[in-house]
Design a protein around this motif. Structure first.
Motif, PDB file in Angstrom:
ATOM      1  N   ALA A 185      52.217  -1.314  30.059  1.00  0.00           N
ATOM      2  CA  ALA A 185      51.659  -2.663  30.200  1.00  0.00           C
ATOM      3  C   ALA A 185      50.967  -3.103  28.917  1.00  0.00           C
ATOM      4  O   ALA A 185      51.112  -4.255  28.475  1.00  0.00           O
ATOM      5  CB  ALA A 185      50.678  -2.696  31.366  1.00  0.00           C
ATOM      6  N   MET A 186      50.207  -2.199  28.301  1.00  0.00           N
ATOM      7  CA  MET A 186      49.519  -2.519  27.054  1.00  0.00           C
ATOM      8  C   MET A 186      50.518  -2.835  25.946  1.00  0.00           C
ATOM      9  O   MET A 186      50.347  -3.800  25.205  1.00  0.00           O
ATOM     10  CB  MET A 186      48.637  -1.341  26.635  1.00  0.00           C
ATOM     11  N   LYS A 187      51.569  -2.034  25.843  1.00  0.00           N
ATOM     12  CA  LYS A 187      52.514  -2.190  24.746  1.00  0.00           C
ATOM     13  C   LYS A 187      53.398  -3.422  24.911  1.00  0.00           C
ATOM     14  O   LYS A 187      53.706  -4.105  23.943  1.00  0.00           O
ATOM     15  CB  LYS A 187      53.380  -0.931  24.613  1.00  0.00           C
ATOM     16  N   LEU A 236      60.240   5.566  33.984  1.00  0.00           N
ATOM     17  CA  LEU A 236      59.010   5.513  33.202  1.00  0.00           C
ATOM     18  C   LEU A 236      59.348   6.075  31.822  1.00  0.00           C
ATOM     19  O   LEU A 236      59.009   7.203  31.492  1.00  0.00           O
ATOM     20  CB  LEU A 236      57.910   6.339  33.882  1.00  0.00           C
ATOM     21  N   ILE A 237      60.034   5.262  31.020  1.00  0.00           N
ATOM     22  CA  ILE A 237      60.585   5.775  29.768  1.00  0.00           C
ATOM     23  C   ILE A 237      59.904   5.200  28.536  1.00  0.00           C
ATOM     24  O   ILE A 237      60.363   5.409  27.425  1.00  0.00           O
ATOM     25  CB  ILE A 237      62.087   5.471  29.688  1.00  0.00           C
ATOM     26  N   ALA A 238      58.797   4.468  28.726  1.00  0.00           N
ATOM     27  CA  ALA A 238      58.045   3.934  27.587  1.00  0.00           C
ATOM     28  C   ALA A 238      58.923   3.042  26.704  1.00  0.00           C
ATOM     29  O   ALA A 238      58.897   3.152  25.482  1.00  0.00           O
ATOM     30  CB  ALA A 238      57.425   5.068  26.775  1.00  0.00           C
ATOM     31  N   GLU A 289      57.627  -1.431  20.398  1.00  0.00           N
ATOM     32  CA  GLU A 289      56.448  -1.871  19.644  1.00  0.00           C
ATOM     33  C   GLU A 289      56.317  -1.119  18.327  1.00  0.00           C
ATOM     34  O   GLU A 289      55.846  -1.666  17.325  1.00  0.00           O
ATOM     35  CB  GLU A 289      55.197  -1.665  20.506  1.00  0.00           C
ATOM     36  N   ARG A 290      56.787   0.114  18.299  1.00  0.00           N
ATOM     37  CA  ARG A 290      56.702   0.912  17.074  1.00  0.00           C
ATOM     38  C   ARG A 290      57.669   0.396  16.009  1.00  0.00           C
ATOM     39  O   ARG A 290      57.481   0.666  14.826  1.00  0.00           O
ATOM     40  CB  ARG A 290      57.011   2.383  17.385  1.00  0.00           C
ATOM     41  N   ALA A 291      58.704  -0.315  16.422  1.00  0.00           N
ATOM     42  CA  ALA A 291      59.679  -0.875  15.481  1.00  0.00           C
ATOM     43  C   ALA A 291      59.853  -2.364  15.758  1.00  0.00           C
ATOM     44  O   ALA A 291      60.966  -2.878  15.860  1.00  0.00           O
ATOM     45  CB  ALA A 291      61.005  -0.139  15.594  1.00  0.00           C
ATOM     46  N   LYS A 331      59.395  -5.174  14.079  1.00  0.00           N
ATOM     47  CA  LYS A 331      60.109  -6.040  13.135  1.00  0.00           C
ATOM     48  C   LYS A 331      61.622  -5.865  13.274  1.00  0.00           C
ATOM     49  O   LYS A 331      62.371  -6.853  13.290  1.00  0.00           O
ATOM     50  CB  LYS A 331      59.676  -5.739  11.701  1.00  0.00           C
ATOM     51  N   VAL A 332      62.072  -4.611  13.366  1.00  0.00           N
ATOM     52  CA  VAL A 332      63.507  -4.353  13.539  1.00  0.00           C
ATOM     53  C   VAL A 332      63.990  -4.961  14.846  1.00  0.00           C
ATOM     54  O   VAL A 332      65.080  -5.561  14.921  1.00  0.00           O
ATOM     55  CB  VAL A 332      63.788  -2.839  13.509  1.00  0.00           C
ATOM     56  N   TYR A 333      63.180  -4.829  15.890  1.00  0.00           N
ATOM     57  CA  TYR A 333      63.512  -5.388  17.210  1.00  0.00           C
ATOM     58  C   TYR A 333      63.741  -6.892  17.112  1.00  0.00           C
ATOM     59  O   TYR A 333      64.774  -7.418  17.566  1.00  0.00           O
ATOM     60  CB  TYR A 333      62.370  -5.059  18.169  1.00  0.00           C
ATOM     61  N   TYR A 334      62.808  -7.616  16.497  1.00  0.00           N
ATOM     62  CA  TYR A 334      62.945  -9.062  16.386  1.00  0.00           C
ATOM     63  C   TYR A 334      64.092  -9.454  15.453  1.00  0.00           C
ATOM     64  O   TYR A 334      64.805 -10.441  15.695  1.00  0.00           O
ATOM     65  CB  TYR A 334      61.632  -9.693  15.908  1.00  0.00           C
TER      66      TYR A 334
END
Length: 240
Positions: free
Chosen positions: A36-38, A211-213, A219-221, A223-226
């Motif tokens: 939820a936070m991420k 529940l695979i985060a 969130e860790r990547a 910029k690549v995601y967007y």
């Protein structure tokens, strides 16, 4: 919800460690609160972790703690629990409306909460200066959204395990997210709901709540995601 199991040393014949019900509940809360936070952090929204955890306890029917449950945190916790507890159900428009209302019922700025967008303005993702904007993506007009979402809901259900045109788990999850984001059916919350759709898709293929985060990984990547979303939303050509 299904319990979370861990199998350690399986190849050597070791027994899995015993996890008590209270430990299992705590683990579930930890994983859901992190997600939820991420998923909110990806959108630049910082939540109160203690309020998220308190809200999750209430939503899961556990003994609540004394920390206050704030509206924003309560909404995302309510949506997360609903995503996981109803994962096996077919997708409907009402499912998406319910999640949107849970997530954004506190937001008084929006014209439509729990409904697809209706404004006449173009739905664009823009950056840069006001006098020299850069349009990264332009979604279908609001008038097109109902038909596009009819197609999306139909596609999602047809590609489920055991349905007419089942797809491999990761292919379906990735496409369900891309198609949702490309349509951008709501005024706000599309990123979080689109990731929830990927989670629902994976859970259906796995056969239990996942529940695979996913949001933690994205969130860790970020910029690549967007960058990938922007590139492939323009053509929907995603084979590579």
């Amino acid at each position: 919800m299904s319990s979370v199991s861990y199998f350690i040393g399986r190849s050597s014949g070791c027994r899995p460690p015993y996890v008590s019900p209270s430990e299992r509940d705590q683990l579930r809360i930890d994983l859901l609160s992190d997600e939820a936070m991420k998923t909110s952090a990806i959108e630049g929204e910082m939540l109160d972790r203690l309020s998220v955890r308190s809200s999750l306890r209430r939503q899961l029917g556990l003994a609540p703690d004394k920390y206050p449950s704030k509206p924003r945190e309560r909404g995302v916790a309510e949506m997360m629990v609903d995503v996981y507890s109803t994962y096996a159900e077919p997708l409907t428009h009402e499912t998406l409306f319910r999640w949107h209302e849970m997530l954004l019922s506190h937001d008084r700025r929006l014209e439509a909460v729990g409904a697809y967008r209706q404004h006449e303005d173009a739905m664009q993702i823009v950056s840069g200066r006001i006098d020299r904007p850069v349009v990264h993506v332009e979604a279908p007009s609001s008038a097109q959204v109902p038909d596009e979402m009819d197609r999306y809901v139909d596609w999602f259900n047809k590609t489920a395990p055991g349905a007419e045109e089942p797809l491999p788990a990761l292919t379906r999850a990735g496409l369900s997210h891309l198609y949702f984001e490309s349509t951008h059916p709501f005024e706000d919350g599309n990123g979080r709901l689109g990731r929830a759709m990927a989670e629902k898709s994976l859970a259906q293929n796995i056969g239990q709540p996942s529940l695979i985060a996913l949001a933690f990984t994205i969130e860790r990547a970020r910029k690549v995601y967007y960058d990938q979303l922007e590139q492939h939303q323009k053509t929907l050509e995603v084979a590579p």
